[in-house]
Design a protein around this motif. Structure first.
Motif, mmCIF file in Angstrom:
data_model
loop_
_atom_site.group_PDB
_atom_site.id
_atom_site.type_symbol
_atom_site.label_atom_id
_atom_site.label_comp_id
_atom_site.label_asym_id
_atom_site.label_seq_id
_atom_site.Cartn_x
_atom_site.Cartn_y
_atom_site.Cartn_z
ATOM 1 N N GLN A 1 5.987 -3.522 -21.862
ATOM 2 C CA GLN A 1 4.878 -3.499 -20.840
ATOM 3 C C GLN A 1 5.580 -4.226 -19.451
ATOM 4 N N ARG A 2 6.574 -4.830 -19.648
ATOM 5 C CA ARG A 2 7.092 -5.339 -18.503
ATOM 6 C C ARG A 2 7.919 -4.218 -17.646
ATOM 7 N N VAL A 3 8.460 -3.205 -18.377
ATOM 8 C CA VAL A 3 8.967 -2.118 -17.669
ATOM 9 C C VAL A 3 7.852 -1.185 -17.114
ATOM 10 N N ASP A 4 6.882 -0.730 -17.677
ATOM 11 C CA ASP A 4 5.916 -0.257 -17.091
ATOM 12 C C ASP A 4 5.508 -1.055 -15.949
ATOM 13 N N LEU A 5 5.100 -2.198 -15.929
ATOM 14 C CA LEU A 5 4.513 -2.883 -14.870
ATOM 15 C C LEU A 5 5.506 -2.762 -13.619
ATOM 16 N N LEU A 6 6.815 -3.057 -14.038
ATOM 17 C CA LEU A 6 7.891 -2.707 -12.829
ATOM 18 C C LEU A 6 8.024 -1.443 -12.465
ATOM 19 N N ALA A 7 7.743 -0.433 -12.914
ATOM 20 C CA ALA A 7 7.428 0.883 -12.491
ATOM 21 C C ALA A 7 6.614 1.154 -11.676
ATOM 22 N N LEU A 8 5.132 0.341 -11.907
ATOM 23 C CA LEU A 8 4.040 0.639 -11.285
ATOM 24 C C LEU A 8 4.281 -0.118 -9.957
ATOM 25 N N ILE A 9 4.872 -1.237 -9.663
ATOM 26 C CA ILE A 9 5.115 -1.821 -8.444
ATOM 27 C C ILE A 9 5.257 -0.968 -7.421
ATOM 28 N N PRO A 10 6.435 0.125 -7.533
ATOM 29 C CA PRO A 10 6.269 0.739 -6.281
ATOM 30 C C PRO A 10 5.299 1.651 -6.167
ATOM 31 N N LEU A 11 4.766 1.960 -6.943
ATOM 32 C CA LEU A 11 3.451 3.085 -6.828
ATOM 33 C C LEU A 11 2.239 2.012 -6.115
ATOM 34 N N VAL A 12 2.136 0.797 -6.477
ATOM 35 C CA VAL A 12 1.314 -0.267 -6.072
ATOM 36 C C VAL A 12 1.526 -0.225 -4.513
ATOM 37 N N ALA A 13 2.893 -0.390 -4.202
ATOM 38 C CA ALA A 13 3.199 -0.772 -2.768
ATOM 39 C C ALA A 13 2.982 0.464 -2.026
ATOM 40 N N ILE A 14 3.184 1.598 -2.627
ATOM 41 C CA ILE A 14 3.076 2.943 -1.725
ATOM 42 C C ILE A 14 1.486 3.006 -1.471
ATOM 43 N N VAL A 15 0.628 2.773 -2.589
ATOM 44 C CA VAL A 15 -0.829 2.897 -2.420
ATOM 45 C C VAL A 15 -1.108 2.077 -1.397
ATOM 46 N N ALA A 16 -0.786 0.810 -1.419
ATOM 47 C CA ALA A 16 -1.010 -0.451 -0.205
ATOM 48 C C ALA A 16 -0.591 0.112 0.834
ATOM 49 N N LEU A 17 0.638 0.555 1.178
ATOM 50 C CA LEU A 17 1.200 0.918 2.315
ATOM 51 C C LEU A 17 0.375 2.161 3.039
ATOM 52 N N VAL A 18 -0.029 3.148 2.128
ATOM 53 C CA VAL A 18 -0.938 4.123 2.584
ATOM 54 C C VAL A 18 -2.261 3.680 3.114
ATOM 55 N N GLY A 19 -2.921 2.720 2.445
ATOM 56 C CA GLY A 19 -4.329 2.155 2.680
ATOM 57 C C GLY A 19 -3.938 1.454 3.949
ATOM 58 N N LEU A 20 -2.906 0.618 4.235
ATOM 59 C CA LEU A 20 -2.628 -0.232 5.425
ATOM 60 C C LEU A 20 -2.555 0.814 6.569
ATOM 61 N N VAL A 21 -1.656 1.705 6.627
ATOM 62 C CA VAL A 21 -1.401 2.557 7.550
ATOM 63 C C VAL A 21 -2.576 3.549 7.881
ATOM 64 N N GLY A 22 -3.444 3.875 6.801
ATOM 65 C CA GLY A 22 -4.751 4.650 7.195
ATOM 66 C C GLY A 22 -5.738 3.557 7.891
ATOM 67 N N THR A 23 -5.713 2.566 7.483
ATOM 68 C CA THR A 23 -6.515 1.642 8.432
ATOM 69 C C THR A 23 -6.027 1.387 9.857
ATOM 70 N N LEU A 24 -4.721 1.268 9.909
ATOM 71 C CA LEU A 24 -4.318 1.097 11.209
ATOM 72 C C LEU A 24 -4.490 2.220 11.852
ATOM 73 N N VAL A 25 -4.339 3.514 11.636
ATOM 74 C CA VAL A 25 -4.547 4.748 12.231
ATOM 75 C C VAL A 25 -5.970 4.924 12.768
ATOM 76 N N PHE A 26 -6.897 4.254 11.728
ATOM 77 C CA PHE A 26 -8.303 4.386 11.990
ATOM 78 C C PHE A 26 -8.661 3.388 13.432
ATOM 79 N N LEU A 27 -8.105 2.236 13.031
ATOM 80 C CA LEU A 27 -8.136 1.193 14.189
ATOM 81 C C LEU A 27 -7.573 1.920 15.668
ATOM 82 N N VAL A 28 -6.345 2.661 15.524
ATOM 83 C CA VAL A 28 -5.788 3.111 16.683
ATOM 84 C C VAL A 28 -6.479 4.116 17.379
ATOM 85 N N ALA A 29 -7.255 5.102 16.482
ATOM 86 C CA ALA A 29 -7.727 6.168 16.791
ATOM 87 C C ALA A 29 -9.060 5.521 17.568
ATOM 88 N N GLN A 30 -9.836 4.667 17.037
ATOM 89 C CA GLN A 30 -10.839 4.012 17.724
ATOM 90 C C GLN A 30 -10.488 3.369 19.107
#
Length: 670
Positions: free
Chosen positions: A36-65
């Motif tokens: 389970q710890r290995v699976d969680l560690l493997a999910l950390i980059p995925l979660v980070a990527i999803v969070a980064l995509v969400g953050l960048v998408g938000t920033l892009v939206f704000l910049v567009a506005q």
């Protein structure tokens, strides 16, 4: 006793047997927790990527506005700027009309009023014409002569109202043309000017506005005038501002050509999404890519070594820098060019030690432009200061530095030392200018006696009018009308003498060539006026034929006037010395699609075949006292303007010299 012992052993054995499955269960739980710890560690980059995509998408939206808000503010600012520019131009036309009315009321002669009107129309082509109407509503004069487009009706309306206004009265807009009428006085007539709104939009809206927006003037009936380089997209940003005054009931509208994107920078969002998918797939295939990565690194090292060897063998200086201007790489040729080692330059941020002191601000501004501007190749010339203090002139070609992912990371510059080439060009240009000025001085020397005679006429007239004025003053009751007429004629002759002196000064002044839009009909008129005394002395009639509307050319006025004066003078002298086939020397002006043709045709004896073969060579002359440099200088001047000078014999007798000049294009190279 045996039983107890056996029982004890059995109990111990029983307990041991019971302990074994319990220990096995604990081990299985540890494995599960570890997995389970290995699976969680493997999910950390995925979660980070999803969070980064969400953050960048938000920033892009704000910049567009924010971009949309800035675009709206810029649209309103540009609309206000265009409105102020057009209103200012209309006020210029109003002021000119008021001055003409005041001059007419003050008794200024109609020919002077016509001259001022022509000057205003030449400077402001959107003014189609100016007309004077008498108090009875009849047309007195018009500049230029053209059919009535409603000016007479506006003049009649203003005369019928009897009003004398401080500012001109506007008519309604018809076919893109608006008329302005100004009453000369309470007992006088009316002066009316017609202004083309489409031409005003074309001339006074700069290219950088026209490249971004379509501009039009509208009222309740629809569009009155419009300037748009391409169709306006549906839903594009739009801003309207009242254009009343000067035009009652009108609105100035400015529209962007393209509609704003619906989702903002979709390419950036798609790239981020693709990068996220790629990262997820990379995590899944990480264990398979290690060997391939090592192999790719080895190939990359070999490729980099090979490219490095090629770059070091170049004689052109190469320099790579990031977007902030920090140097990333220099080759040996660049180090030799500036006199610094690679260790002294790599990692160095601006300002650079090889920048010239007096170009520091210009270089910093260029660096900011590279950082903030689009990633397109740029070329420019500048000066470098070597480590030993010697300044050199260089040509720099900056190309975008794109990484493997297609992202702009910096700039790769190619630097060439052009010090010797620039020096040679300056020396050649100075020699050409000296030769051209020498030719003008020679021409002026040959014209000196004629010019002195031409100046004596206005000076003698001034003396005569002055003596007459003094005699009138001595009378008991001087005739003020005659005095005024005498002083006006004296002023006219003084202006004539001053104009002759100005032409001579402009003709011989030493200065660098100034290429710009040039009105050739005006140059032809000045050249003919300058050569008129010599023509009268030799009984030659000068005339000009201008075919249609001649567009401006890219040329230096003084140099082209020198060519024209030289050709006209040669024709006059040829007609004076030899048998002529007619009394007239003609200057013809025509134009094609991209060139203007200027031809000087004389009726002299012509040029022999032996002389024609080397006519444009230095020291070739048909005159016994000639230096033989005039036509050679003329050809050099015409070729400097990217034109050609050719000679043709005329079948009926005489010669024809024709030279071409390129039509002036806005934003074109000098």
């Amino acid at each position: 006793m045996g039983r107890k012992k056996g029982t004890t052993v059995g109990l111990f054995g029983k307990r041991k047997a019971a302990a074994q499955p319990q220990e096995a269960e604990v081990w299985s739980a540890s494995e599960v927790l570890g997995a389970q710890r290995v699976d969680l560690l493997a999910l950390i980059p995925l979660v980070a990527i999803v969070a980064l995509v969400g953050l960048v998408g938000t920033l892009v939206f704000l910049v567009a506005q924010a971009d949309a808000t800035r675009a709206r503010a810029k649209l309103a600012t540009d609309a206000l700027w265009v409105e102020q520019t057009l209103s200012f131009q209309m006020s210029v036309d109003e002021d000119q009309l008021v001055r003409l009315a005041l001059d007419a009321a003050g008794g200024t002669a109609q020919n002077l009023l016509n001259a001022r009107a022509r000057l205003h129309i030449t400077s402001n082509p959107e003014t189609l014409g100016i007309r004077w109407y008498g108090v009875d509503g009849r047309l007195v004069a018009a500049q230029p002569e053209s059919p009535d487009h409603g000016e007479g009706a506006l003049a009649a309306q203003l005369l019928a109202s009897g009003a004398v206004t401080a500012r001109p009265v506007y008519s309604s807009v018809r076919n893109g043309v608006v008329s302005l009428a100004q009453r000369i006085s309470a007992n006088g007539g009316v002066v009316v000017a017609s202004v083309s709104l489409p031409m005003m939009l074309e001339r006074h809206i700069p290219w950088w506005i026209a490249e971004q927006y379509g501009v039009r003037v509208t009222d309740a009936s629809g569009t009155l005038a419009e300037r748009a380089r391409r169709p306006v997209a549906e839903g594009a940003p739009y801003h309207g501002i009242s254009f009343d005054p000067p035009l009652a009931g009108t609105t100035l509208e400015i529209m962007a050509y393209d509609a704003p994107p619906v989702i903002g920078p979709s390419a950036l969002i798609a790239a981020i999404g693709a990068l996220s998918v790629f990262a997820i797939l990379a995590l899944a295939a990480l264990h398979r890519s290690a060997t391939r990565r090592r192999s790719a690194e080895e190939r990359l090292h070999a490729e980099m070594a090979f490219r490095r060897a090629m770059e070091e063998s170049l004689t052109v200086g190469m320099r790579a820098k990031d977007l902030q201007g920090r140097i990333l790489y220099v080759n040996a040729a660049f180090c030799k060019l500036v006199g610094y080692t690679a260790e002294e330059l790599v990692g160095r941020a601006s300002p650079m030690p090889y920048w010239a002191f007096d170009t520091m601000e210009e270089t910093l501004a260029r660096q900011r432009q590279l950082t903030e501007g689009p990633a397109v190749p740029q070329a420019f010339e500048t000066r470098f200061r070597r480590a030993d203090g010697v300044e050199i002139e260089v040509q720099v070609y900056e190309a975008p530095l794109i990484d493997a992912g297609g992202k702009h990371r910096g700039w790769m510059g190619s630097i060439i030392d052009i010090t010797e080439a620039k020096g040679a060009a300056r020396r050649a240009r100075a020699q050409d200018e000296s030769l051209a000025r020498t030719g003008r001085l020679v021409t002026l020397g040959e014209m000196a006696s004629t010019l002195a005679h031409e100046l004596n006429q206005p000076l003698a007239a001034i003396a005569s009018y002055a003596a007459g004025g003094l005699n009138l003053f001595e009378q008991p009751e001087p005739d003020m009308g005659m005095l005024r007429q005498a002083f006006e004629k004296m002023a006219t002759q003084a202006r004539r003498a001053g104009e002759i002196i100005r032409r001579v000064q402009d003709f011989v002044r030493k200065r660098a060539p100034q290429l710009g839009p040039l009105d050739l009909p005006e140059v032809v008129a000045d050249a003919i006026a300058m050569m008129a005394p010599l023509a009268r002395e030799n009984r030659v009639k000068l005339s000009s034929v201008i075919a249609g509307q001649i567009p401006p050319v890219s040329a230096d006025r003084i140099l082209i006037e020198q060519v024209l004066v030289n050709l006209i003078r040669n024709g006059i002298e040829a007609m004076a010395e030899g048998p002529r086939t007619g009394p007239e020397l003609e200057v013809r002006l025509t134009h094609g699609e991209s060139m203007v043709f200027l031809e000087v045709v004389d009726a002299g004896p012509g040029i022999s075949d032996t002389v024609a073969a080397s006519l444009f060579d230095p020291f070739t002359s048909t005159k016994s006292e000639g230096m033989g440099m005039g036509l050679n200088i003329c050809r050099s001047i015409v070729e400097l303007h990217h034109g050609r000078l050719v000679y043709h014999p005329r079948p009926e007798g005489g010669t024809s010299f024709t030279f071409t000049l390129p039509v002036h294009s806005e934003g074109g190279p000098a």
